[in-house]
Design a protein around this motif. Structure first.
Motif, mmCIF file in Angstrom:
data_model
loop_
_atom_site.group_PDB
_atom_site.id
_atom_site.type_symbol
_atom_site.label_atom_id
_atom_site.label_comp_id
_atom_site.label_asym_id
_atom_site.label_seq_id
_atom_site.Cartn_x
_atom_site.Cartn_y
_atom_site.Cartn_z
ATOM 1 N N LYS A 292 31.227 30.571 43.504
ATOM 2 C CA LYS A 292 32.673 30.429 44.164
ATOM 3 C C LYS A 292 33.119 29.550 43.494
ATOM 4 N N VAL A 293 35.007 29.321 43.557
ATOM 5 C CA VAL A 293 35.809 28.665 42.859
ATOM 6 C C VAL A 293 36.686 27.912 43.712
ATOM 7 N N ILE A 294 37.437 26.975 43.005
ATOM 8 C CA ILE A 294 38.248 26.243 44.171
ATOM 9 C C ILE A 294 39.916 26.976 43.195
ATOM 10 N N SER A 295 40.304 26.829 44.499
ATOM 11 C CA SER A 295 41.697 27.800 44.008
ATOM 12 C C SER A 295 42.915 26.643 43.073
ATOM 13 N N GLY A 296 44.188 26.768 42.971
ATOM 14 C CA GLY A 296 45.151 26.205 42.161
ATOM 15 C C GLY A 296 45.334 25.259 43.291
ATOM 16 N N ASP A 297 44.982 25.016 44.328
ATOM 17 C CA ASP A 297 45.968 24.436 45.520
ATOM 18 C C ASP A 297 44.811 22.890 45.758
ATOM 19 N N GLY A 298 43.495 23.576 44.644
ATOM 20 C CA GLY A 298 42.718 22.229 44.852
ATOM 21 C C GLY A 298 41.929 22.192 46.538
ATOM 22 N N LYS A 299 41.712 23.406 47.447
ATOM 23 C CA LYS A 299 41.692 23.148 48.897
ATOM 24 C C LYS A 299 40.517 24.658 48.797
ATOM 25 N N THR A 300 41.337 25.741 48.963
ATOM 26 C CA THR A 300 40.389 27.034 48.825
ATOM 27 C C THR A 300 39.754 27.953 47.707
ATOM 28 N N PRO A 301 39.029 28.089 48.468
ATOM 29 C CA PRO A 301 37.650 28.597 47.971
ATOM 30 C C PRO A 301 37.589 29.849 47.897
ATOM 31 N N VAL A 302 38.000 31.202 46.334
ATOM 32 C CA VAL A 302 37.552 32.086 46.356
ATOM 33 C C VAL A 302 36.289 32.615 45.554
ATOM 34 N N MET A 303 36.122 33.428 45.291
ATOM 35 C CA MET A 303 35.518 34.473 45.045
ATOM 36 C C MET A 303 35.585 34.841 43.448
ATOM 37 N N THR A 304 34.931 35.389 42.416
ATOM 38 C CA THR A 304 35.580 35.983 41.345
ATOM 39 C C THR A 304 34.014 36.494 40.533
ATOM 40 N N ALA A 305 34.016 36.829 39.899
ATOM 41 C CA ALA A 305 33.047 37.737 39.048
ATOM 42 C C ALA A 305 33.518 37.982 37.981
ATOM 43 N N LEU A 306 32.824 38.642 36.693
ATOM 44 C CA LEU A 306 33.090 38.606 35.329
ATOM 45 C C LEU A 306 33.337 40.511 35.597
ATOM 46 N N ARG A 307 34.789 41.409 35.631
ATOM 47 C CA ARG A 307 34.620 42.285 36.318
ATOM 48 C C ARG A 307 35.358 43.539 34.661
ATOM 49 N N LEU A 308 33.983 43.898 35.049
ATOM 50 C CA LEU A 308 33.092 44.325 33.181
ATOM 51 C C LEU A 308 33.719 46.286 33.762
ATOM 52 N N GLU A 309 33.799 46.115 34.830
ATOM 53 C CA GLU A 309 33.803 47.820 34.818
ATOM 54 C C GLU A 309 35.305 48.078 34.444
ATOM 55 N N LYS A 310 36.212 47.282 35.592
ATOM 56 C CA LYS A 310 37.362 47.072 35.002
ATOM 57 C C LYS A 310 37.963 47.025 33.960
ATOM 58 N N LEU A 311 37.514 46.226 33.118
ATOM 59 C CA LEU A 311 37.906 45.813 31.557
ATOM 60 C C LEU A 311 37.488 47.325 30.879
ATOM 61 N N LYS A 312 36.135 47.882 30.830
ATOM 62 C CA LYS A 312 35.994 48.946 29.951
ATOM 63 C C LYS A 312 36.713 50.083 30.505
ATOM 64 N N ALA A 313 37.406 50.486 32.047
ATOM 65 C CA ALA A 313 37.867 51.981 32.490
ATOM 66 C C ALA A 313 39.301 51.083 31.497
ATOM 67 N N ALA A 314 40.205 50.397 31.255
ATOM 68 C CA ALA A 314 41.166 49.899 31.091
ATOM 69 C C ALA A 314 41.490 50.607 29.958
ATOM 70 N N CYS A 315 39.889 50.083 28.506
ATOM 71 C CA CYS A 315 39.985 50.058 27.238
ATOM 72 C C CYS A 315 39.692 51.748 27.405
ATOM 73 N N ALA A 316 39.158 52.039 27.688
ATOM 74 C CA ALA A 316 38.793 53.525 28.207
ATOM 75 C C ALA A 316 40.289 54.444 28.286
ATOM 76 N N SER A 317 40.574 54.087 28.949
ATOM 77 C CA SER A 317 41.699 55.147 29.667
ATOM 78 C C SER A 317 43.005 55.154 28.677
ATOM 79 N N ALA A 318 43.292 53.648 28.023
ATOM 80 C CA ALA A 318 44.038 53.129 26.980
ATOM 81 C C ALA A 318 44.327 54.042 25.426
ATOM 82 N N MET A 319 42.662 53.836 25.177
ATOM 83 C CA MET A 319 41.943 55.307 24.061
ATOM 84 C C MET A 319 42.637 56.693 24.392
ATOM 85 N N LYS A 320 42.387 57.195 26.247
ATOM 86 C CA LYS A 320 42.478 58.511 26.020
ATOM 87 C C LYS A 320 43.902 58.632 25.734
ATOM 88 N N LYS A 321 44.725 58.025 26.895
ATOM 89 C CA LYS A 321 46.520 57.908 26.785
ATOM 90 C C LYS A 321 47.093 57.649 25.240
#
Length: 557
Positions: free
Chosen positions: A237-266
């Motif tokens: 949990k982190v606080i967003s830019g408005d200083g009030k709203t809490p949001v959930m975040t995580a390392l998007r490992l699979e998303k980054l790997k998929a973007a790299c693999a897709s760009a290399m394949k294309k």
């Protein structure tokens, strides 16, 4: 297939066809009225045939002129499609550091309980301390990408910026990793002679989905990209830019790997072999060494013993993806239709038939000669095309045989143009086989009568051969002569600078060796003079002592 237009505003030139066609239609109607009057007064079968053909003739001529103008506009607009790999000699290294400063990077789930952004700062600082002789730029990415430090070798400037990195540096909302990558790509000068690499420190959270497209752009521009991940895969949990709203975040490992693999394949069909687009986990052991090795894989120059010489610059050949410009195609089509329009307007079938009937034998002989000459050139061009395909397939023996045969036949038929291209292609094939002397002999034959484009390519390749042999003065001469023919070629400029730089190094080395020999020689001369002086002094002393002893003996006697 990549389709692009360099100057789309040039297409407004097609609007000129509207008034031109209107004027031509008015002129056509006036001429037709005049011809109708002539037809009424004269009943001539030949004239009637001409009048009957006239509407078709003038319509075809107008269409041909319209197509000519269209082709001219399209050629100027700079359309291009398709790509090709162009060899480029590189020197030096450049790295763009991209920092994701979005609010998700404030999540305190990095090792040691620190924030992702703080971990990225320390990680980058450690890398910078080991990046000697490397130009560095810094880009910050949030809702947009901004270049804050242009390419520089002053590491203190970059390190001082790291302490001030914060989401408050940018007011734009959201996270656009793609815009950050594009800003880093623009930080490298166009036609740069350095090997360019991007290191992106991020957690992979983005809001616009532009990352994969930006990665493809980097591949097309010959730039390697390494996405360095920070944070934990568990939601935090982190606080967003408005200083009030809490949001959930995580390392998007699979998303980054998929973007790299897709760009290399294309981009697999056009991707340069040694170019990398990959993901690296900052917490894995050896990740920093992997990043540093990515910019050191092109090792500096080596001595004869194989040891690295830190005083030498890096020189290596890489390949850049270039678009295929199609203006020649449009110009060729335009000229064809322009000539066709004039031929249609001036062609008189009845006159040609009568002249053929009167001078049938001479005309037939002339046509046979013309067709024979054209046939020989066509077959010669076909042989060159087949041999060029063999060259691309690395069947060099077959390509040498084809080019040699075409050059021999062109010489006997006095076809200088065909001989010129055959001899030039033969020289390039020898160069590909590292037969530099044979290639130089063929290039010397081409220089005597070459057109400007062929002469430029010949001088450029002669410069490459001289550079390979270590004759940097000669290579500089060839590249300088090539630039006199076409000063827009960036490769000749880069290679000229490299040749002059190496020539200066050789000159300095010779001066140092001459100076050392001179000092040794002077020292030997001085030493000999001292010993000679000592010998003369001893001799004089011996003579004086001899006279004294003789005098004393007389007195004693």
């Amino acid at each position: 297939m990549n389709f692009s237009c360099q100057r789309p505003e040039a297409l407004y030139g097609l609007l000129l066809l509207i008034p031109a066609v209107s004027i031509e239609v008015v002129r056509y109607l006036k001429v037709m009225q005049s011809y109708k009057k002539i037809t009424v007064k004269a009943d001539d079968s030949i004239l009637a045939k001409r009048i009957k053909r006239f509407p078709v003739t003038i319509a075809l001529k107008t269409v041909c002129i319209m197509i000519f103008w269209t082709m001219l506009v399209l050629a100027y607009a700079g359309f291009s499609w398709g790509t090709y790999l162009e060899p480029v000699q590189k020197s030096g290294k450049a790295v763009s550091l991209v920092f994701d400063i979005s609010y998700s990077m404030n999540a305190e789930d990095a090792p040691g309980g620190i924030s992702r952004l703080e971990a990225a700062k320390k990680y980058a600082s450690m890398l910078i301390s080991h990046m000697d002789r490397t130009a560095i730029s810094v880009v910050i990415a949030k809702g947009d990408g901004v270049l804050v430090v242009p390419l520089t070798e002053d590491r203190s400037v970059v390190e001082s910026l790291l302490d001030s990195l914060s989401p408050d540096l940018m007011s734009s909302v959201g996270t656009s990793l793609g815009k950050g990558l594009r800003a880093a790509l623009k930080s490298f000068p166009s036609n740069s002679s350095e090997a360019n690499t991007i290191w992106f420190f991020t957690d992979g959270d983005e809001t616009d989905g532009l990352l994969e497209g930006a990665l493809s752009e980097c591949i097309k521009n010959g730039v390697s990209v390494y996405l360095v991940g920070f944070g934990s895969e568990r939601e935090t949990k982190v606080i967003s830019g408005d200083g009030k709203t809490p949001v959930m975040t995580a390392l998007r490992l699979e998303k980054l790997k998929a973007a790299c693999a897709s760009a290399m394949k294309k981009n697999a069909a056009t991707r340069i072999s040694d170019l990398q687009v990959s993901y690296i986990d900052a917490t894995e052991p050896g990740s920093a060494l992997e990043l540093l090795d990515s910019i050191k894989k092109h090792s500096p120059g080596k001595s004869a013993s194989g040891d690295r010489n830190a005083d030498d610059d890096e020189f290596f050949v890489t390949y850049e993806l270039k678009p295929v410009q199609r203006y020649k195609l449009f110009l060729g089509l335009g000229i064809f239709f322009l000539v066709l329009g004039f031929v249609i307007s001036e062609l008189n079938p009845d006159g040609i038939a009568s002249r053929l009937h009167k001078h049938s034998s001479a005309t037939i002989v002339l046509l046979v000669l013309m067709l024979t000459s054209c046939k020989e050139r066509v077959f010669g061009a076909k042989t060159i095309l087949d041999s060029t395909w063999d060259w691309y397939q690395k069947r060099y023996n077959d390509s040498v045989a084809g080019f040699f045969q075409t050059a021999y036949e062109a010489e006997h038929s006095d076809d200088e143009l065909l001989k010129q291209y055959a001899v030039y292609d033969l020289a390039v094939t020898y160069l590909s086989q590292n037969e530099n002397d044979a290639a130089l002999d063929r290039f010397a034959q081409v220089l005597d009568y070459a057109d400007k484009p062929v002469k430029y390519a010949t001088l450029y390749n002669c410069g490459i051969i001289a550079y390979r042999k270590g004759d940097f003065d000669t290579s500089a001469h060839y590249f300088r002569e090539a630039m006199k023919i076409d000063g827009t070629k960036i490769n000749a400029k880069i290679n000229l600078e490299l040749s002059l730089k190496n020539s200066e190094k050789e000159a300095r080395a010779k001066e140092n060796s001459i100076s050392q020999v001179s000092e040794t020689k002077d020292y030997d001369t001085l030493e000999n003079a001292v010993f000679e002086r000592i010998r003369e002094y001893d001799k004089k002393q011996w003579k004086n002592s001899e006279k004294t002893e003789k005098s004393n003996s007389i007195m004693d006697y």
